[in-house]
Motif scaffolding. Structure first.
Motif, PDB file in Angstrom:
ATOM      1  N   LEU A  66       0.819  -1.219   0.000  1.00 11.00           N
ATOM      2  CA  LEU A  66       0.000   0.000   0.000  1.00 11.00           C
ATOM      3  C   LEU A  66       0.848   1.262   0.000  1.00 11.00           C
ATOM      4  N   ALA A  67       2.109   1.169   0.416  1.00  8.03           N
ATOM      5  CA  ALA A  67       2.996   2.341   0.400  1.00  8.03           C
ATOM      6  C   ALA A  67       3.184   2.844  -1.027  1.00  8.03           C
ATOM      7  N   SER A  68       3.321   1.931  -1.979  1.00  4.07           N
ATOM      8  CA  SER A  68       3.518   2.328  -3.373  1.00  4.07           C
ATOM      9  C   SER A  68       2.249   2.198  -4.208  1.00  4.07           C
ATOM     10  N   ASN A  69       1.227   1.533  -3.681  1.00  2.00           N
ATOM     11  CA  ASN A  69      -0.004   1.298  -4.424  1.00  2.00           C
ATOM     12  C   ASN A  69      -1.230   1.435  -3.518  1.00  2.00           C
ATOM     13  N   PRO A  70      -1.443   2.626  -2.901  1.00  2.00           N
ATOM     14  CA  PRO A  70      -2.564   2.780  -1.977  1.00  2.00           C
ATOM     15  C   PRO A  70      -3.922   2.633  -2.651  1.00  2.00           C
ATOM     16  N   GLU A  71      -3.966   2.852  -3.964  1.00  2.00           N
ATOM     17  CA  GLU A  71      -5.237   2.736  -4.682  1.00  2.00           C
ATOM     18  C   GLU A  71      -5.755   1.294  -4.727  1.00  2.00           C
ATOM     19  N   ALA A  72      -4.949   0.325  -4.297  1.00  2.00           N
ATOM     20  CA  ALA A  72      -5.430  -1.056  -4.203  1.00  2.00           C
ATOM     21  C   ALA A  72      -6.595  -1.151  -3.230  1.00  2.00           C
ATOM     22  N   VAL A  73      -6.636  -0.259  -2.241  1.00  2.00           N
ATOM     23  CA  VAL A  73      -7.754  -0.238  -1.297  1.00  2.00           C
ATOM     24  C   VAL A  73      -9.043   0.049  -2.060  1.00  2.00           C
ATOM     25  N   ASN A  74      -9.000   0.950  -3.027  1.00  2.00           N
ATOM     26  CA  ASN A  74     -10.180   1.263  -3.823  1.00  2.00           C
ATOM     27  C   ASN A  74     -10.500   0.163  -4.828  1.00  2.00           C
ATOM     28  N   GLY A  75      -9.484  -0.333  -5.497  1.00  2.00           N
ATOM     29  CA  GLY A  75      -9.697  -1.280  -6.571  1.00  2.00           C
ATOM     30  C   GLY A  75     -10.062  -2.681  -6.120  1.00  2.00           C
ATOM     31  N   ASP A  76      -9.603  -3.077  -4.946  1.00  2.00           N
ATOM     32  CA  ASP A  76      -9.815  -4.443  -4.479  1.00  2.00           C
ATOM     33  C   ASP A  76      -9.778  -4.489  -2.948  1.00  2.00           C
ATOM     34  N   PRO A  77     -10.753  -3.841  -2.271  1.00  2.00           N
ATOM     35  CA  PRO A  77     -10.701  -3.760  -0.808  1.00  2.00           C
ATOM     36  C   PRO A  77     -10.745  -5.114  -0.098  1.00  2.00           C
ATOM     37  N   TYR A  78     -11.321  -6.121  -0.731  1.00  2.00           N
ATOM     38  CA  TYR A  78     -11.416  -7.435  -0.097  1.00  2.00           C
ATOM     39  C   TYR A  78     -10.305  -8.380  -0.544  1.00  2.00           C
ATOM     40  N   GLY A  79      -9.420  -7.908  -1.397  1.00  2.00           N
ATOM     41  CA  GLY A  79      -8.319  -8.738  -1.888  1.00  2.00           C
ATOM     42  C   GLY A  79      -6.999  -8.032  -1.680  1.00  2.00           C
ATOM     43  N   GLU A  80      -6.440  -7.478  -2.748  1.00  2.00           N
ATOM     44  CA  GLU A  80      -5.125  -6.838  -2.699  1.00  2.00           C
ATOM     45  C   GLU A  80      -5.086  -5.591  -1.805  1.00  2.00           C
ATOM     46  N   GLY A  81      -6.236  -5.032  -1.473  1.00  2.00           N
ATOM     47  CA  GLY A  81      -6.286  -3.827  -0.652  1.00  2.00           C
ATOM     48  C   GLY A  81      -6.394  -4.072   0.841  1.00  2.00           C
ATOM     49  N   TRP A  82      -6.069  -5.288   1.289  1.00  2.00           N
ATOM     50  CA  TRP A  82      -6.115  -5.587   2.723  1.00  2.00           C
ATOM     51  C   TRP A  82      -5.130  -4.683   3.471  1.00  2.00           C
ATOM     52  N   LEU A  83      -5.355  -4.495   4.767  1.00  2.00           N
ATOM     53  CA  LEU A  83      -4.500  -3.612   5.568  1.00  2.00           C
ATOM     54  C   LEU A  83      -3.508  -4.390   6.430  1.00  2.00           C
ATOM     55  N   VAL A  84      -4.013  -5.252   7.304  1.00  2.00           N
ATOM     56  CA  VAL A  84      -3.147  -6.004   8.214  1.00  2.00           C
ATOM     57  C   VAL A  84      -3.631  -7.448   8.330  1.00  2.00           C
TER      58      VAL A  84
END
Length: 113
Positions: free
Chosen positions: A69-87
């Motif tokens: 997410l440091a280099s690709n924070p938009e993954a949270v928008n594009g795939d919140p249940y997959g690649e956009g996980w936090l911890v």
């Protein structure tokens, strides 16, 4: 929440939350090793116009942080249940899983009215 092992789960924000937040530009997350309890603040997700405090929905030890997410924070928008996980959290109380809403119950709660 996505279960990745017997007691490990990945935690993030909901699709509804990312949609309301807008384009995510950064995520400030807890450190690996930090112990979380339900309801405790565990970080913040920021967009160009707002910031969203993120609270722990489960108790446990943080075993991984989504460094992508440091280099690709938009993954949270594009795939919140997959690649956009936090911890990823190693649960200390698996019974807390019973307190979470499934997707349809969450939708009903959010869009009621």
């Amino acid at each position: 929440m996505l279960r990745t092992g017997e007691s490990e789960v990945r935690v993030g924000i909901t699709d509804n939350a990312q949609d309301r937040l807008g384009a995510v530009v950064s995520a400030h997350l807890p450190r690996v090793g930090e112990v979380l309890t339900v309801g405790q603040g565990m970080g913040q997700v920021k967009s160009t116009g707002a910031a969203l405090a993120v609270y722990a929905t489960l108790s446990g030890k943080v075993v991984a942080v989504n460094d992508e997410l440091a280099s690709n924070p938009e993954a949270v928008n594009g795939d919140p249940y997959g690649e956009g996980w936090l911890v990823a959290v190693d649960l200390t109380n698996r019974a807390e899983l019973d307190n979470l809403l499934d997707a349809s119950a969450y939708q009903e709660l959010v869009y009621r009215g």
